[in-house]
Design a protein around this motif. Structure first.
Motif, PDB file in Angstrom:
ATOM      1  N   GLU A 205      -4.754   7.133 -17.641  1.00 28.81           N
ATOM      2  CA  GLU A 205      -5.327   6.323 -18.719  1.00 28.81           C
ATOM      3  C   GLU A 205      -4.238   5.825 -19.669  1.00 28.81           C
ATOM      4  OE1 GLU A 205      -8.359   6.749 -22.553  1.00 28.81           O
ATOM      5  OE2 GLU A 205      -8.716   7.974 -20.745  1.00 28.81           O
ATOM      6  N   ASP A 206      -3.293   6.703 -20.001  1.00 30.19           N
ATOM      7  CA  ASP A 206      -2.203   6.310 -20.901  1.00 30.19           C
ATOM      8  C   ASP A 206      -1.388   5.165 -20.312  1.00 30.19           C
ATOM      9  OD1 ASP A 206      -0.367   6.966 -23.286  1.00 30.19           O
ATOM     10  OD2 ASP A 206       0.996   7.059 -21.580  1.00 30.19           O
ATOM     11  N   PHE A 207      -1.093   5.236 -19.018  1.00 33.95           N
ATOM     12  CA  PHE A 207      -0.298   4.179 -18.395  1.00 33.95           C
ATOM     13  C   PHE A 207      -1.056   2.859 -18.381  1.00 33.95           C
ATOM     14  CE2 PHE A 207       0.746   1.736 -14.541  1.00 33.95           C
ATOM     15  CZ  PHE A 207       2.069   1.426 -14.829  1.00 33.95           C
ATOM     16  N   TYR A 208      -2.302   2.892 -17.948  1.00 36.73           N
ATOM     17  CA  TYR A 208      -3.068   1.643 -17.859  1.00 36.73           C
ATOM     18  C   TYR A 208      -3.383   1.059 -19.235  1.00 36.73           C
ATOM     19  CZ  TYR A 208      -3.662   1.651 -12.827  1.00 36.73           C
ATOM     20  OH  TYR A 208      -3.422   1.580 -11.474  1.00 36.73           O
ATOM     21  N   ARG A 209      -3.540   1.915 -20.225  1.00 32.79           N
ATOM     22  CA  ARG A 209      -3.845   1.411 -21.562  1.00 32.79           C
ATOM     23  C   ARG A 209      -2.587   0.924 -22.282  1.00 32.79           C
ATOM     24  NH1 ARG A 209      -8.161   2.137 -24.652  1.00 32.79           N
ATOM     25  NH2 ARG A 209      -8.924   3.943 -23.448  1.00 32.79           N
ATOM     26  N   ASN A 210      -1.564   1.779 -22.339  1.00 32.52           N
ATOM     27  CA  ASN A 210      -0.416   1.487 -23.193  1.00 32.52           C
ATOM     28  C   ASN A 210       0.709   0.730 -22.502  1.00 32.52           C
ATOM     29  OD1 ASN A 210      -1.567   2.850 -25.459  1.00 32.52           O
ATOM     30  ND2 ASN A 210      -1.017   4.806 -24.523  1.00 32.52           N
ATOM     31  N   THR A 211       0.763   0.769 -21.171  1.00 33.06           N
ATOM     32  CA  THR A 211       1.807   0.034 -20.460  1.00 33.06           C
ATOM     33  C   THR A 211       1.281  -1.277 -19.886  1.00 33.06           C
ATOM     34  OG1 THR A 211       2.937   2.087 -19.876  1.00 33.06           O
ATOM     35  CG2 THR A 211       3.533   0.120 -18.613  1.00 33.06           C
ATOM     36  N   LEU A 212       0.142  -1.220 -19.223  1.00 32.84           N
ATOM     37  CA  LEU A 212      -0.404  -2.436 -18.611  1.00 32.84           C
ATOM     38  C   LEU A 212      -1.299  -3.230 -19.549  1.00 32.84           C
ATOM     39  CD1 LEU A 212      -1.175  -1.310 -14.945  1.00 32.84           C
ATOM     40  CD2 LEU A 212       0.897  -2.338 -15.886  1.00 32.84           C
ATOM     41  N   GLY A 213      -1.912  -2.572 -20.530  1.00 31.65           N
ATOM     42  CA  GLY A 213      -2.672  -3.315 -21.532  1.00 31.65           C
ATOM     43  C   GLY A 213      -4.168  -3.340 -21.346  1.00 31.65           C
ATOM     44  N   LEU A 258      -5.621 -10.868 -11.494  1.00 31.70           N
ATOM     45  CA  LEU A 258      -5.617 -10.403 -12.876  1.00 31.70           C
ATOM     46  C   LEU A 258      -4.418 -11.002 -13.611  1.00 31.70           C
ATOM     47  CD1 LEU A 258      -7.000  -8.541 -14.941  1.00 31.70           C
ATOM     48  CD2 LEU A 258      -5.469  -6.714 -14.202  1.00 31.70           C
ATOM     49  N   LEU A 259      -4.658 -11.549 -14.777  1.00 28.17           N
ATOM     50  CA  LEU A 259      -3.612 -12.175 -15.579  1.00 28.17           C
ATOM     51  C   LEU A 259      -3.404 -11.399 -16.878  1.00 28.17           C
ATOM     52  CD1 LEU A 259      -4.608 -15.959 -15.319  1.00 28.17           C
ATOM     53  CD2 LEU A 259      -3.257 -14.598 -13.722  1.00 28.17           C
ATOM     54  N   LYS A 260      -2.202 -11.493 -17.385  1.00 30.87           N
ATOM     55  CA  LYS A 260      -1.887 -10.951 -18.708  1.00 30.87           C
ATOM     56  C   LYS A 260      -1.100 -12.012 -19.453  1.00 30.87           C
ATOM     57  CE  LYS A 260       0.153  -6.949 -21.044  1.00 30.87           C
ATOM     58  NZ  LYS A 260       0.861  -5.658 -20.863  1.00 30.87           N
ATOM     59  N   ASN A 261      -1.664 -12.499 -20.556  1.00 33.86           N
ATOM     60  CA  ASN A 261      -1.060 -13.609 -21.300  1.00 33.86           C
ATOM     61  C   ASN A 261      -0.838 -14.822 -20.401  1.00 33.86           C
ATOM     62  OD1 ASN A 261      -0.940 -11.971 -23.632  1.00 33.86           O
ATOM     63  ND2 ASN A 261       1.023 -11.109 -22.965  1.00 33.86           N
ATOM     64  N   ASP A 262      -1.852 -15.098 -19.571  1.00 36.16           N
ATOM     65  CA  ASP A 262      -1.896 -16.268 -18.689  1.00 36.16           C
ATOM     66  C   ASP A 262      -0.872 -16.217 -17.555  1.00 36.16           C
ATOM     67  OD1 ASP A 262      -3.449 -18.538 -18.209  1.00 36.16           O
ATOM     68  OD2 ASP A 262      -1.865 -19.866 -18.912  1.00 36.16           O
ATOM     69  N   GLU A 263      -0.299 -15.048 -17.300  1.00 37.57           N
ATOM     70  CA  GLU A 263       0.633 -14.894 -16.181  1.00 37.57           C
ATOM     71  C   GLU A 263       0.148 -13.770 -15.264  1.00 37.57           C
ATOM     72  OE1 GLU A 263       4.612 -14.274 -17.430  1.00 37.57           O
ATOM     73  OE2 GLU A 263       4.804 -16.231 -18.433  1.00 37.57           O
ATOM     74  N   ALA A 264       0.430 -13.935 -13.961  1.00 39.75           N
ATOM     75  CA  ALA A 264       0.015 -12.917 -12.996  1.00 39.75           C
ATOM     76  C   ALA A 264       0.658 -11.578 -13.345  1.00 39.75           C
ATOM     77  CB  ALA A 264       0.418 -13.344 -11.587  1.00 39.75           C
ATOM     78  N   LEU A 265      -0.122 -10.520 -13.269  1.00 32.65           N
ATOM     79  CA  LEU A 265       0.391  -9.170 -13.512  1.00 32.65           C
ATOM     80  C   LEU A 265       1.044  -8.666 -12.224  1.00 32.65           C
ATOM     81  CD1 LEU A 265       0.462  -7.015 -15.754  1.00 32.65           C
ATOM     82  CD2 LEU A 265      -1.640  -6.067 -14.796  1.00 32.65           C
ATOM     83  N   ILE A 266       2.305  -8.296 -12.311  1.00 33.02           N
ATOM     84  CA  ILE A 266       3.099  -7.921 -11.131  1.00 33.02           C
ATOM     85  C   ILE A 266       3.477  -6.445 -11.227  1.00 33.02           C
ATOM     86  CG2 ILE A 266       5.191  -8.364  -9.791  1.00 33.02           C
ATOM     87  CD1 ILE A 266       3.308 -10.695  -9.755  1.00 33.02           C
ATOM     88  N   ARG A 267       3.393  -5.736 -10.110  1.00 36.84           N
ATOM     89  CA  ARG A 267       3.836  -4.359 -10.039  1.00 36.84           C
ATOM     90  C   ARG A 267       5.029  -4.270  -9.084  1.00 36.84           C
ATOM     91  NH1 ARG A 267       3.792  -1.277 -12.285  1.00 36.84           N
ATOM     92  NH2 ARG A 267       2.657   0.554 -11.640  1.00 36.84           N
ATOM     93  N   ASN A 268       5.634  -3.111  -8.989  1.00 36.48           N
ATOM     94  CA  ASN A 268       6.807  -2.920  -8.134  1.00 36.48           C
ATOM     95  C   ASN A 268       6.619  -1.668  -7.294  1.00 36.48           C
ATOM     96  OD1 ASN A 268       9.313  -3.394  -7.037  1.00 36.48           O
ATOM     97  ND2 ASN A 268      10.457  -2.477  -8.711  1.00 36.48           N
ATOM     98  N   TYR A 269       6.498  -1.853  -5.982  1.00 37.69           N
ATOM     99  CA  TYR A 269       6.338  -0.717  -5.069  1.00 37.69           C
ATOM    100  C   TYR A 269       7.689  -0.387  -4.434  1.00 37.69           C
ATOM    101  CZ  TYR A 269       1.281   0.032  -4.812  1.00 37.69           C
ATOM    102  OH  TYR A 269      -0.013   0.392  -5.082  1.00 37.69           O
ATOM    103  N   CYS A 270       7.991   0.905  -4.380  1.00 39.56           N
ATOM    104  CA  CYS A 270       9.283   1.360  -3.849  1.00 39.56           C
ATOM    105  C   CYS A 270       9.098   2.593  -2.976  1.00 39.56           C
ATOM    106  CB  CYS A 270      10.242   1.731  -4.989  1.00 39.56           C
ATOM    107  SG  CYS A 270      10.558   0.437  -6.198  1.00 39.56           S
ATOM    108  N   ALA A 271      10.096   2.838  -2.151  1.00 39.51           N
ATOM    109  CA  ALA A 271      10.251   4.142  -1.519  1.00 39.51           C
ATOM    110  C   ALA A 271      11.294   4.887  -2.342  1.00 39.51           C
ATOM    111  CB  ALA A 271      10.703   4.002  -0.067  1.00 39.51           C
ATOM    112  N   PHE A 272      10.968   6.092  -2.758  1.00 34.81           N
ATOM    113  CA  PHE A 272      11.867   6.893  -3.586  1.00 34.81           C
ATOM    114  C   PHE A 272      12.243   8.173  -2.841  1.00 34.81           C
ATOM    115  CE2 PHE A 272       9.093   4.671  -6.650  1.00 34.81           C
ATOM    116  CZ  PHE A 272      10.022   4.078  -7.494  1.00 34.81           C
TER     117      PHE A 272
END
Length: 294
Positions: A205-213, A258-272
């Motif tokens: 919840e903290d990540f989706y609320r405070n980081t993604l908006g 899904l848009l944020k401030n009229d721009e596409a919301l982008i995530r970054n997937y990685c192998a760690f």
């Protein structure tokens, strides 16, 4: 050309002495001198210009020294890894992936990797980002497929795979389903459905609320299937990343960008994976995974 000759030559340059190089290599000085002369004859160039009891490195010798040192280091790494691989009758590769990931790339990568390396036993777990991160820290998994939520750490290999756009899945009978795209802010009065265990709910919840908006209320499901059933029941919307190939939305569900401030919301997937624990199989699995994502 013998690798031994390359080793002798590198040792002579670094010691600046035939005598010390011979002592380090446990051979006579005359033996090292003879091998370097044979090397020069094979190459057809002078590597060391001898003058009385001294020698000077020629431009060709300087180039050969730098390249030989690099090649010898690569050879040592290959020998070490070959011995490690050959020393295990069965090698385990422990993988982790995000619980919300439902693409085909991971399945395809595991299938191809297992066919190529049948000696490797693969164990698989799933979890939230934080659960996978803790597993990686504690060395209970080797490689994880996860999203980036913090700055890259120099302690880890951060192998970027894909940067997917974020969509939402929402019930077809919800008025928002008639739109072509939707802003995060417009969803504040609709519950956001997340997949997380009870222990992980506050972190998600903290990540989706405070980081993604995401600013509304949150509902939680234990699995992606349960979350989609909640969507079908029009209890809220489900954020989802289109990471690679993803099957169409379930019946009675609409998938919207899904848009944020009229721009596409982008995530970054990685192998760690941990840099100190890296090995050939980890690197090879990440390479196969990257191939399918791209």
């Amino acid at each position: 050309m013998l690798f031994k000759q390359m080793n002798y030559f590198v040792s002579v340059i670094e010691k600046n002495s035939f005598t010390e190089a011979a002592e380090e290599s446990f051979v006579s000085q005359s033996a090292i001198s003879q091998q370097i002369r044979l090397l020069e004859e094979e190459l057809g160039v002078e590597l060391l210009h001898r003058q009385h009891r001294k020698f000077f490195v020629t431009p060709a010798g300087d180039y050969f020294y730098r390249e030989a040192k690099r090649l010898l280091a690569d050879i040592d790494a290959v020998i070490t890894e070959t011995k490690r691989v050959g020393g295990d009758s069965e090698t385990q590769l422990n993988l982790g992936y995000l619980r919300v990931y439902s693409g085909q790339e991971l399945h395809q990568a595991i299938a191809e990797f297992s066919e190529t390396y049948p000696e490797v036993s693969i164990n698989i777990i799933n979890g939230t980002h934080e659960e996978l991160y803790q597993e990686l820290r504690q060395n209970t998994v080797d490689v994880i497929l996860s999203d980036q939520r913090r700055a890259f750490s120099a302690e880890y290999i951060n192998y970027e795979l894909i940067q997917p756009k974020v969509y939402i899945e929402i019930a077809s009978r919800n008025p928002f389903s008639k739109k072509e795209k939707v802003e995060i802010e417009a969803l504040k009065n609709i519950p956001c459905i997340l997949v997380a265990s009870t222990e992980q709910q506050p972190l998600e919840e903290d990540f989706y609320r405070n980081t993604l908006g995401f600013n509304g209320t949150f509902l939680f499901a234990e699995s992606l299937e349960e979350a989609r059933l909640m969507v079908i029941g029009n209890r809220g919307f489900l954020p989802i990343e289109i990471a690679g190939t993803l099957t169409g939305p379930p019946v009675s569900v609409k998938r919207l960008p899904l848009l944020k401030n009229d721009e596409a919301l982008i995530r970054n997937y990685c192998a760690f994976w941990k840099k100190k624990r890296t090995n050939y199989y980890m690197e090879e699995f990440a390479r196969v995974l990257h191939k399918f994502f791209n």
